[in-house]
Design an enzyme around this catalytic site. Structure first.
Site, mmCIF file in Angstrom:
data_model
loop_
_atom_site.group_PDB
_atom_site.id
_atom_site.type_symbol
_atom_site.label_atom_id
_atom_site.label_comp_id
_atom_site.label_asym_id
_atom_site.label_seq_id
_atom_site.Cartn_x
_atom_site.Cartn_y
_atom_site.Cartn_z
ATOM 1 N N GLY A 24 0.809 -1.206 0.000
ATOM 2 C CA GLY A 24 0.000 0.000 0.000
ATOM 3 C C GLY A 24 0.846 1.261 0.000
ATOM 4 C CB VAL A 26 2.954 5.202 4.272
ATOM 5 C CG1 VAL A 26 2.939 5.940 5.607
ATOM 6 C CG2 VAL A 26 2.900 3.699 4.516
ATOM 7 C CG ASP A 139 6.099 -5.884 4.595
ATOM 8 O OD1 ASP A 139 7.010 -6.458 3.960
ATOM 9 O OD2 ASP A 139 5.592 -4.812 4.235
#
Length: 478
Positions: A24, A26, A139
């Site tokens: 994604g 940030v 992650d």
């Protein structure tokens, strides 16, 4: 893609994009209600999903972000909120002003072994807290390790975190191949050892100035993780280097456990810098020094000095597709289900003539971990899952999660939890899940009975889940 100054959920004003990766984007943002800066993670939703799969992905992401929000440790970047907007989840976190470890390495080059050991202990603390709550980070990499002005490390971005002991990688290719454990690349069940492998790869990068499986192409990196051993980290010295090689073992069962990693890193800091030509120190009769000096094989040697822990009744988990017959599935679902081996360790019976009804069976066998035998590891994992699921009881938004109840007569121990999600446009119907987790020796099994278009007046159907679990446990020999 939202632009700068976009107002999220009527509260969070996006100011600038800080970074973007496979999981994604940030953003730095202002919480206009509390007048403070925060970090906002825009979770990437995989393409090509059906509307139902999209809804499932979003629900899982929100639930897992909420689970991560319960974690508290000085080395964990706090999760404050999770919102749904634009058909995707957004995670609101503390904004940490320090630099990421990967940026520090790019600017200054390799870090001294002592500094790397201190960072390792801090990130390890964060992982131990997460694992104790049944949460995997999934992650861990230098870009997600933040360092403040005094060098203290913090672990951020639980955006693709997942429940421990689940079947495979819930988020497919999310994550960085060079920091994903071999079992994750193979879409096998992940555990605490997977996060520790990623920590080992991150510390290797910090002390060497390059990643352990560095290659030009992502596919080549993944192949190296699966097939090759990394070069011994020469800058690390023999103590830290041996530990890192042990943490990067291909087989999760032979990697050092979190307590062993903590003991080795603490001993390294207490011993001080390793002197050049200091082989005599390595001959000191301490078990830990001998183990670390031998690298990955040293963990075998140490374990050989003590009784081998009990494996348990299951050398491997049975194939879930063999634990229910088609006739039993028809009787349970009251329809005509189609059996599908959806992924390793999981089997689904999808009812075609009653859309939205799915019976899922999962099974995985725990292996010995340090001094704990397989049954003890399974018992600890079961207890952790029970506590984590019980903590999720309550209503949040349109989600209602019931309490955890014990179910007698299924394996050695079993728990059940029902949940219900109202559809966005009504308060009269929604989706229902009855989830039963059981334990037998070192085997953990899970049965999920999912139904769409369920009236709110009768949100649960625990009887089907319990009946299915009794048949599954009996077929597995539990």
């Amino acid at each position: 893609m939202p632009h700068e100054l976009y107002l999220l959920a009527g509260r969070y004003r996006l100011l600038e994009r800080l970074g973007q990766g496979g999981a994604g984007t940030v953003w730095r943002a202002i919480d206009e209600m509390l007048d403070r800066q925060v970090a906002v993670k825009q979770v990437r939703v995989p393409g090509g999903l059906t509307p139902h799969q999209h809804a499932q992905f979003v629900e899982r992401a929100i639930h897992e972000a909420r689970s991560a929000g319960r974690l508290r440790d000085p080395a964990i970047v706090l999760v404050h909120d999770v919102v749904l907007e634009g058909h995707q989840p957004w995670i609101i976190m503390d904004l940490v002003t320090g630099r990421s470890l990967d940026k520090l390495i790019r600017e200054r080059g390799p870090l001294p072994p002592g500094a790397v050991a201190r960072i390792g202990l801090q990130v390890l603390s964060a992982l131990e807290v997460a694992h104790a709550h049944g949460v995997l980070h999934q992650d861990v990499k230098p870009a997600n390790i933040l360092l403040d002005a005094d060098g203290s490390g913090m672990l951020t971005d639980f955006g693709i975190a997942a429940p421990m002991g689940g079947p495979g990688d819930r988020h497919g290719s999310a994550g960085s191949p060079g920091y994903m454990a071999p079992e994750r690349l193979n879409e096998q069940p992940s555990g605490a050892a997977s996060d520790l492998w990623s920590l080992g790869a991150s510390l290797y990068t910090a002390v060497e100035g390059r990643a352990p499986f560095e290659r030009d192409l992502p596919a080549a990196v993944a192949a190296a993780v699966l097939l090759h051993e990394p070069p011994f980290p020469a800058r690390a010295g023999r103590r830290l280097g041996g530990l890192l090689m042990a943490m990067l073992a291909k087989d999760p069962a032979v990697r050092p456990t979190a307590p062993q990693v903590r003991q080795a890193l603490t001993a390294l800091l207490q011993a001080g810098p390793e002197p050049a030509g200091g082989r005599r120190r390595w001959l000191l009769p301490t078990v830990l020094a001998g183990v670390v000096a031998l690298g990955a094989g040293g963990w075998y040697a140490a374990s050989a000095l003590r009784p081998r822990p009990e494996t348990g009744r299951y050398a491997a988990a049975p194939d879930p597709c063999t634990l229910l017959t088609d006739a039993q599935a028809r009787q349970l679902t009251k329809g005509t289900p189609v059996r599908s081996a959806s992924r390793p360790g999981e089997c689904q019976w999808i009812v075609r003539d009653e859309p939205g009804r799915t019976l899922t069976v999962r099974a995985w066998a725990e292996k010995p971990d340090g001094d704990l035998g397989g049954p003890q590891v399974a018992q600890r994992r079961f207890a952790s899952e029970k506590a984590t699921r019980a903590a999720g009881k309550g209503a949040e938004g349109r989600d209602v999660r019931g309490g955890v109840s014990d179910v007698p007569g299924v394996g050695e121990a079993a728990i059940l939890q029902n949940s219900f999600t109202f559809y966005i446009n009504t308060n009269k119907s929604g989706r229902s899940d009855s989830v039963l987790l059981f334990r037998a020796s070192n085997l953990l099994g899970e049965v999920v009975w999912h139904r769409d278009d369920v009236p709110a007046s009768k949100p649960a159907d625990k009887e089907t889940a319990v009946a299915a679990a009794r048949l599954v446990a009996a077929a597995a020999g539990g």
